[in-house]
Design an enzyme around this catalytic site. Structure first.
Site, mmCIF file in Angstrom:
data_model
loop_
_atom_site.group_PDB
_atom_site.id
_atom_site.type_symbol
_atom_site.label_atom_id
_atom_site.label_comp_id
_atom_site.label_asym_id
_atom_site.label_seq_id
_atom_site.Cartn_x
_atom_site.Cartn_y
_atom_site.Cartn_z
ATOM 1 N N CYS A 175 0.243 -1.577 0.229
ATOM 2 C CA CYS A 175 0.108 0.505 0.154
ATOM 3 C C CYS A 175 0.881 0.795 0.188
ATOM 4 O O CYS A 175 0.431 2.394 -0.758
ATOM 5 C CB CYS A 175 -0.732 0.110 0.983
ATOM 6 S SG CYS A 175 -0.126 -0.135 2.512
ATOM 7 N N HIS A 434 -0.832 0.236 7.611
ATOM 8 C CA HIS A 434 -1.849 0.958 6.279
ATOM 9 C C HIS A 434 -1.450 2.625 5.798
ATOM 10 O O HIS A 434 -1.634 3.517 6.413
ATOM 11 C CB HIS A 434 -3.191 0.546 6.514
ATOM 12 C CG HIS A 434 -3.713 0.548 4.829
ATOM 13 N ND1 HIS A 434 -3.254 -0.320 4.049
ATOM 14 C CD2 HIS A 434 -5.165 0.910 4.583
ATOM 15 C CE1 HIS A 434 -4.277 -0.227 2.882
ATOM 16 N NE2 HIS A 434 -5.126 0.724 3.248
#
Length: 631
Positions: A175, A434
């Site tokens: 990510c 994330h």
């Protein structure tokens, strides 16, 4: 012949027997005189290319048995050109250029007018490949789980209409590569139509006259026509986003593009995108980049020195970036564009891998490299001299898209103005594990109002006289000094009240300014209300999560949430906000509630709100449906 050569020979034999991708779907030609379809022609030529390449490989390897040990090549001292020409085999794929000239010409004719990418591609020297692999994954053996995360993530848009503007993340870890590219994709979808001559045009977000369109899906109430894009628009935005990233990493002078060394990537451009992707995926079956040697065999690169050439190369190489190796190709390209020595010089601790163990998360250096072109590890502005010859490196210049992090709300870091106030209202949002995206349709969300600017000017003058270390009070004598400089004209009665004791508290001064007309240097307006700024932002999380749809059928899709944001003036005292909440009915009595008076919706909270408040202090947020997730 050595053990390695035996293995190469076995691979070559297996490749000569291997069927071409999708061959099982080809129909036999009952009549030899019947004209061959374009799809069948592609498959036939691919089979011939594979067979010819394998045959040449077998011949080259057999020829090695006639060489004496004194004629062996020292790869450590070999040049790039010699290493690029040494015979090698990679898992289920070889270099198309090794086939017969007639076959190469036949394949070239299938793509008329297309510039041949492989004509100027090169092979990384084995020492460079091993160094690159070590920089990314570390010296220790990387776990299969981490490799699986990074070797199965490409740049693919969501097939769902409501989230079609976003790239889908299938695995954890990459990510940190996807999010910065996603942010730039939004730049080119919403704000900038830039051609290779450098001329800009306004994007969709600049057109406020576009009608609102409600889509279908779980969060369809948050969407409008500005968030729905065609395949052509998304592809163009992806090419330009990757191009901008690599060009910036190369100092706006050059870029290096990494590509897969498999023939399937050069298939007929007239085929459907799905067929191209399927061919590439089949060619990558069994490939595992668990060493620099594997990287040396699988990856090739080319250098470009103009942005237009870069866009052309990227357009031709999109099947590779959509492939499971796409995220790694982008990371390799950015590192090579910056230069491995320069990357290591950017870092505070170059001995640590860029993909952090044990979970395989992208480091802040990767995110910063893609955002600003420098692989620095910190998010503050410029460099910080720690003394004793130690200097911590931060963001050197302003950026196109920014970065906010939950860690700042926890007082674990401080994001500088370069990342906090980018050119476009798009931010990568960082949590503990994330990265996601926050964006707005208009750059005005970053502009300060006249009220805010005036308030900030007064506060700066007040803080300059505050000797308490941020306690929020100054002496009465100091107040008398700053009022003339700020052109503030209090009445004598107000001055006497403010200076009734030896100190003046910011809350008292601020309340007095709210009652003083603007013509006399105050903050009072005709409405006599607290000037809140209100605007909408959107949060996109590319993690594909299972959601229910009509008929109790579930499918995976990213999430997109509209958030209504309300921001009070920056230096508004907390007591004033509490009084405003009371006045608006926030603690409405039971009698008032029973009488039918409307109660304002309470502000909602989620970790994303803490991130938003690092950019807009004390902002309150509202959204429909589930809370936006940053994990």
């Amino acid at each position: 012949m050595g053990e390695h050569d035996d293995e190469e020979l076995q691979r070559a034999f297996r490749m000569s027997l291997q069927s071409a991708p999708d061959a099982k779907r080809s129909k036999p030609r009952d009549n030899p005189g019947t004209a061959e379809s374009p799809e069948a022609s592609v498959r036939r030529i691919q089979r011939e290319l594979r067979a010819a390449a394998a045959e040449q490989r077998r011949g080259a390897l057999l020829g090695l048995t006639n060489l004496s040990s004194s004629q062996s090549v020292d790869t450590k001292g070999a040049s790039t050109s010699s290493l690029a020409s040494e015979p090698r085999t990679i898992c289920k794929g070889t270099d198309r250029s090794e086939g017969p000239v007639s076959l190469r010409d036949a394949a070239e004719k299938m793509n008329p007018g297309k510039r041949r990418v492989e004509g100027n591609r090169q092979q990384l020297p084995i020492t460079v490949a091993e160094r690159l692999h070590t920089m990314v994954f570390g010296v220790q053996q990387v776990s299969r789980e981490v490799l699986a995360q990074w070797c199965h993530q490409g740049f693919r848009f969501s097939p769902d209409q409501d989230t079609s503007l976003g790239l889908v993340q299938r695995e954890g870890g990459p990510c940190g590569v996807l999010a910065p590219i996603q942010a730039l994709v939004l730049k080119y979808l919403l704000f900038v139509f830039e051609d290779d001559t450098g001329s800009d045009q306004k994007g969709k977000a600049a057109d406020a006259s576009l009608p609102t369109k409600v889509g279908k899906g779980v969060h369809s109430e948050v969407l409008d026509s500005k968030l729905v894009f065609s395949h052509t628009q998304r592809t163009r935005a992806l090419v330009y986003a990757i191009g901008e990233t690599l060009w910036r990493a190369g100092g706006s002078k050059k870029a290096t593009v990494a590509m897969l060394n498999i023939p399937a990537i050069y298939i007929d451009r007239s085929l459907k995108e799905e067929d191209q992707d399927e061919a590439v995926a089949k060619a990558l079956e069994g490939v595992c980049l668990d060493s620099g040697k594997e990287l040396h065999g699988l990856v090739r690169f080319c250098d470009v020195t103009s942005i237009s050439s870069l866009h052309q190369q990227l357009q031709n190489l999109l099947p590779g970036f959509r492939s499971p190796m796409g995220a790694l190709l982008l990371l390799f390209s950015a590192l090579l564009s910056r230069g491995l020595d320069a990357v290591q010089a950017d870092r505070d601790d170059p001995d640590q891998p860029l993909v952090t163990p044990p979970f395989g998360h992208a480091s802040q250096e990767i995110v910063n490299l893609l955002l600003c072109g420098h692989a620095v590890p910190n998010v503050f502005d410029g460099n910080m001299d720690m003394g004793g010859g130690m200097c911590l490196k931060g963001i050197p210049t302003s950026v196109e898209v920014g970065f906010l992090t939950l860690l700042e709300s926890l007082n674990l870091c401080k994001v500088g103005q370069h990342l906090k106030c980018p050119k476009w209202p798009i931010w990568v949002i960082g949590s503990e594990s994330h990265y996601s995206i926050l964006f707005a349709f208009t750059p005005t969300v970053q502009e300060e109002s006249e009220f805010d600017n005036r308030e900030m000017l007064v506060r700066q003058a007040f803080d300059a006289q505050d000797q308490s270390g941020g306690g929020g009070f100054i002496t009465a004598e100091a107040l008398q000094q700053i009022l003339p400089d700020l052109n503030i004209e209090f009445s004598q009665d107000v001055l006497n009240t403010l200076c009734s004791s030896d100190i003046v508290v910011w809350n008292d001064l601020w309340q007095a300014l709210l009652q003083l007309d603007k013509s006399k240097g105050g903050l009072k307006d005709s409405c006599n209300t607290l000037r809140r700024r209100q605007f909408d932002v959107y949060h996109f999380n590319g993690i594909a999560k299972t959601v229910p749809t009509i008929g109790n059928v579930s499918h995976q899709r990213p999430s997109l949430t509209k958030i209504e944001v309300s921001v009070p003036p920056k230096w508004t005292p907390d007591v004033v906000l509490a009084e405003e909440f009371k006045a608006s009915g926030g603690d409405m009595s039971q009698e008032a509630s029973d009488s039918g008076a409307s109660r304002p919706e309470p502000a909602q909270h989620a970790p994303l709100v803490d991130c938003i408040r690092t950019r807009w202090q004390r902002a309150t947020c509202h959204w429909a449906g589930d809370a936006p997730s940053i994990v």
